[in-house]
Design an enzyme around this catalytic site. Structure first.
Site, PDB file in Angstrom:
ATOM      1  N   TRP A 157      -4.164 -10.367   0.942  1.00 11.43           N
ATOM      2  CA  TRP A 157      -3.141  -9.466   1.456  1.00 11.43           C
ATOM      3  C   TRP A 157      -3.728  -8.758   2.670  1.00 11.43           C
ATOM      4  CZ3 TRP A 157      -2.484  -3.892  -0.407  1.00 11.43           C
ATOM      5  CH2 TRP A 157      -1.284  -3.343   0.057  1.00 11.43           C
ATOM      6  N   ASP A 238      -7.390  -6.502  -8.206  1.00  8.54           N
ATOM      7  CA  ASP A 238      -6.167  -5.892  -7.716  1.00  8.54           C
ATOM      8  C   ASP A 238      -5.012  -6.567  -8.451  1.00  8.54           C
ATOM      9  OD1 ASP A 238      -4.543  -5.461  -4.438  1.00  8.54           O
ATOM     10  OD2 ASP A 238      -4.083  -4.686  -6.439  1.00  8.54           O
ATOM     11  N   LYS A 274       6.171  -4.036  -8.275  1.00  7.46           N
ATOM     12  CA  LYS A 274       6.946  -5.262  -8.474  1.00  7.46           C
ATOM     13  C   LYS A 274       7.414  -5.401  -9.895  1.00  7.46           C
ATOM     14  CE  LYS A 274       4.504  -6.313  -4.686  1.00  7.46           C
ATOM     15  NZ  LYS A 274       3.750  -5.193  -4.113  1.00  7.46           N
TER      16      LYS A 274
END
Lengths: 427, 462
Positions: A157, A238, A274
């Site tokens: 990311w 993560d 999310k």
């Protein structure tokens, strides 16, 4: 260093200029401040929003959409809101709500019966979603390991690089994605782990790797964990998509649980953006596993010290929602069901897109579309091909070819397949 | 492969011994680590088919991490909660309380939340700079809707996590674009200011502010210190209701402060945490900021809605940078976004929506103004009663009028650290050790008791 000198010179020049001016009119302090480059992910959405084409598709940001292409507020969240409405929540988040959130969060990741939790051998604090949790850890890492670096997978990311850089922890990379196989470059990954200096800090995606969707198998995770033991590396996870990869919360935490079994004392950033659809509420958690409860208290105090100078305390609304949902058995069950629905829809879209491309007679191998996991597909499209998709077909994605499958619907999947076929049919 | 792994493991063992690092990883467990005959509770063995591997639990990487110092302000509330005395009084944190000493959720906030619940809006990410509707109303609230700086689009406004978060964004901007520039902060100031600038690596120094002799403003000292600072320093000013002293410059003094700041080419940096709470009027409380803006100066202003809308826990505020041109404002805004993205990506929605709904709706806005006047009014009444009680009870004839002259939630009593401790230990009155009391936590009913405590601490403790 050069840039710093330039900045200082500019600042001094500006000051000198001002000193010589006698008028009290507006003076330009910010002359030397240039336009920041646009964030590669956010700018996709911006471009999408300004496009007026009726066929436009947004495959940029990883925010879930239903089959009508609309944002979703989960029913468990709506129920949660009704439950907490009118709750008089004041001042900074009361200690009991904070600890409830942390307690429920760590149970999700580590399993509710994990020894660590029972014995209080972890430092857990709420954080501003995944970004905030990573940043908090990066600041903590720099404070207590000022010479350390962070090893980030290629690719990762994009904001990971920004986060550790702004925390002043230099970044290093390790091999991860194999562009030829569109899968994991396992041998190179293991080499890089081995060749890194002992006691290095590594960032790992426990499931649904962003942006590639490529995850190690369980056996591969075990080997990685073993090598980490040998090298005494620090594993930092993560976890942004727990539940989104397979639809099962425990299955998606398997990598972390493997590391736990092997005795690693890990760190973990967790996001509810999310999987609970709480994007804008910025709810997450940072946990660091410790040798004992006493150390946990010390580490927690240091983490809170860092947050106090950044934003004092986290926003309460999201925390209240998450802790309410996770501690109410009915709401929690509802959530798990809804999570499965979201994950299943994404699986279906992957299969459908894959099938469609095959049917169109694409010369390319699109197996990665269904092999890859989670919200994103690393399509393998080149920047030129992506550009064509934007300009000719009004289909928006990041230039690395990352497609957010959440943006694919039953009604747009044919159009999308056609468009991809158009830009790739000649190889 | 198997044998390689095994040899790697055995090769790794001495590595653990050799690693000294900066942290004390010392633990007696390691010495027993190598003794295979004795059963070590930290050793687990695991079968991988034909291989038996010894896997030890790591000693933590963070062995050497010590306890962080407790936060002086929040620590007061913790101590208060632990106190069982009936007489206890919490004058620590600046959170508004009703006369019944209960927390207060403003009616307009309840209404706004109901509206939001009914609408059932989604929870998508905000843009990095925050909710556009919020950014618009917050700048208008601060500068006045028709202000030239807004009409000319010269303000870069970015939603931040209340005052702290907004200050931190500004501090990061200063560190990046004015490396080496100092921030001048008042002596004393809100404790967290120093933490924020320290963590952002921005050097700071203090200018004189509080005069213990007059329990008022050391104006000459202030001007002198601002003048003496290197050109191009940032001067942190409290827009109104100075925290912790409650002492604000007069309008004439503000003009002189602006003069010297312009003279020295400093940049004014306002922290506006109490707009509306000082005088009861939102416009009046913004007059210092508007004065500076009217002079055409470039300035920074951090705002918070924690107190005036009671949104403490929602973390809603903004950083505003007034620039000399719209282009500069656009560039500055882009850089603020670049700072925010690796901190938290985008700010939280809930508080922003509440503010946008309240401030953006004329009916709710007017209702808010009324509630604001009530809250500020209660504090003024409490000040008056405290002053009356002190004057009546104090036999030594000390001048307590500073209580009336000070403004906002806080009062700097002039009590020393030892005297403040007496307030807590003897009288169960919780306050910060700098002598600051939060009038927002005081009821009319408790004024006499507090007066007794203050008089006792002042005259009988040294």
């Amino acid at each position: 260093m050069q840039r710093r000198r330039m900045m200082i010179k500019w600042a001094h020049d500006t000051v000198r200029r001002r000193f010589m001016s006698t008028s009290a009119a507006a003076i330009d302090w910010w002359n030397h401040v240039g336009h920041a480059p646009k964030d590669p992910i956010m700018s996709v959405t911006e471009a999408f929003l300004s496009d007026t084409s009726p066929n436009k598709i947004n495959l940029g940001v990883g925010a879930y959409r239903d089959d009508d292409g609309r944002p979703v507020v989960l029913q468990c969240v709506r129920d949660g809101e009704v439950k907490i409405a009118g709750t008089e929540f004041l001042e900074s988040v009361s200690a009991s709500v904070s600890s409830k959130l942390v307690e429920e969060s760590v149970k999700l990741i580590y399993g509710k019966d994990a020894d660590f939790i029972k014995e209080g051998r972890f430092a857990g604090v709420q954080a501003l979603s995944g970004t905030g949790a990573c940043r908090l850890f990066a600041e903590f890492q720099r404070r207590f390991y000022p010479q350390s670096k962070i090893y980030l997978p290629i690719p990762t990311w994009s904001n990971h690089h920004n986060i550790w850089r702004d925390a002043q922890v230099p970044g290093r990379t390790f091999h991860y994605y194999h562009p030829d196989s569109k899968g994991l470059h396992f041998a190179a990954l293991m080499d890089d782990i081995k060749n890194a200096p002992d006691h290095s800090f590594f960032l790992l995606h426990p499931c649904a790797h962003n942006p590639t969707g490529v995850d190690p198998t369980e056996e591969q995770w075990r080997e990685i964990s073993n090598l980490f033991k040998v090298k005494n590396h620090f594993p930092f996870f993560d976890m942004a998509y727990q539940g989104f990869a397979s639809g099962d919360l425990d299955k998606d935490a398997k990598a972390i649980r493997i590391f736990l079994e092997d005795g690693h004392l890990i760190g973990c950033a967790q996001s509810f953006a999310k999987n609970m659809g709480l994007y804008g509420h910025r709810v997450g958690c940072l946990s660091v596993l410790c040798v004992d409860a006493k150390q946990a208290v010390a580490i927690k105090s240091q983490l809170q010290h860092i947050t106090r100078a950044m934003y004092s305390s986290p926003p309460v609304h999201g925390i209240l929602l998450v802790s309410t949902i996770l501690s109410d058995p009915h709401l929690k069950e509802l959530w798990k069901k809804e999570l499965k629905v979201m994950a299943n829809r994404i699986h279906r879209m992957r299969s459908t897109l894959h099938e469609s491309l095959k049917k169109l007679g694409s010369p390319l191998n699109w197996d990665h579309m269904t092999n890859q996991v989670g919200m994103f597909c690393f399509s393998g499209l080149s920047p030129d091909q992506v550009n064509r998709l934007v300009k000719e077909f009004h289909i928006y994605m990041t230039y690395d070819g990352r497609i957010s499958m959440a943006g694919v619907t039953t009604s747009n999947v044919s159009y999308l397949a056609n468009a991809i076929h158009e830009v790739t049919k000649f190889g | 492969m198997a044998s390689t792994m095994l040899s790697l493991v055995s090769a790794a063992l001495p590595l653990q011994e050799n690693h000294k690092g900066k942290m004390n990883l010392g633990s007696s467990d390691r010495s027993s680590f190598l003794r295979k005959e004795k059963r070590n509770p930290f050793m687990k063995t695991k079968s991988f088919g034909r291989i038996n591997m010894a896997i030890a639990v790591n000693t933590s990487r963070f062995e050497g991490v010590t306890m962080a110092p407790p936060d002086p302000i929040l620590g007061v509330s913790e101590a208060f909660r632990a106190d069982n005395s009936e007489m206890k009084l919490n004058l620590g944190v600046g959170a508004y309380r009703t006369e019944e000493l209960q927390p207060y959720v403003l009616n307009v906030v309840k209404k706004a939340e109901n509206l939001m619940l009914e609408r059932g809006e989604n929870k998508e990410y905000l843009p990095i700079e925050g909710l556009a509707a919020f950014n618009k109303v917050t700048a208008e609230l601060l500068f006045g809707a028709g202000n030239p700086v807004i009409e000319q689009q010269r303000v870069a406004t970015v939603q931040g996590l209340s005052g702290t978060g907004s200050l931190r964004l500004a501090a990061a901007l200063i560190e990046r674009y004015f490396p080496g520039a100092k921030v001048l902060i008042s002596s004393p100031t809100w404790g967290n200011h120093k933490n924020i600038f320290n963590d952002a690596r921005v050097p700071w120094s203090e200018y004189r502010y509080y005069d213990p002799k007059t329990v008022g403003l050391d104006f000459d000292g202030m001007i002198s210190d601002i003048k003496a600072a290197p050109e191009g320093s940032f001067v942190l000013l409290h827009g109104c209701a100075h925290n912790p002293t409650g002492i604000d410059p007069t309008p004439e003094q503000w003009e002189k402060i602006a003069d010297v700041i312009q003279e020295k080419n400093h940049i004014p940096f306002f922290d506006v945490a109490y707009q509306g709470f000082a005088s009861g009027s939102l416009d009046a409380d913004a007059s210092s900021v508007r004065l500076f803006a009217a002079r055409g100066m470039e300035l920074l202003v951090a705002q918070s809605y924690s107190k005036n809308l009671g949104l403490y826990a929602e973390r809603i505020g903004a950083i505003n940078v007034v620039c000399s041109s719209a282009d500069a404002a656009a560039r500055v805004k882009s850089q603020l976004k670049r700072i925010a993205r690796p901190m938290y990506s985008n700010p939280p929605i809930h508080g922003a929506r509440i503010v946008a709904n309240v401030v953006g709706d004329p009916a709710l806005f007017n209702e808010w103004k009324e509630e604001m006047e009530l809250m500020a009014g209660r504090i003024k009444n409490v000040r008056q009663k405290l002053f009356d009680s002190l004057s009546a009870k104090d036999k030594c004839g000390k001048d307590w009028s500073f209580i009336l002259k000070q403004i906002g939630m806080f009062s700097f009593t002039g009590l020393s650290k030892v005297q403040s401790e007496n307030m807590t230990n003897k009288w169960h009155v919780y306050m910060t050790k700098d002598g600051r009391i939060s009038l927002a936590g005081l009821s009319l009913a408790k004024c006499e008791y507090l007066a007794d405590a203050i008089i006792d601490s002042f005259h009988c403790v040294s």
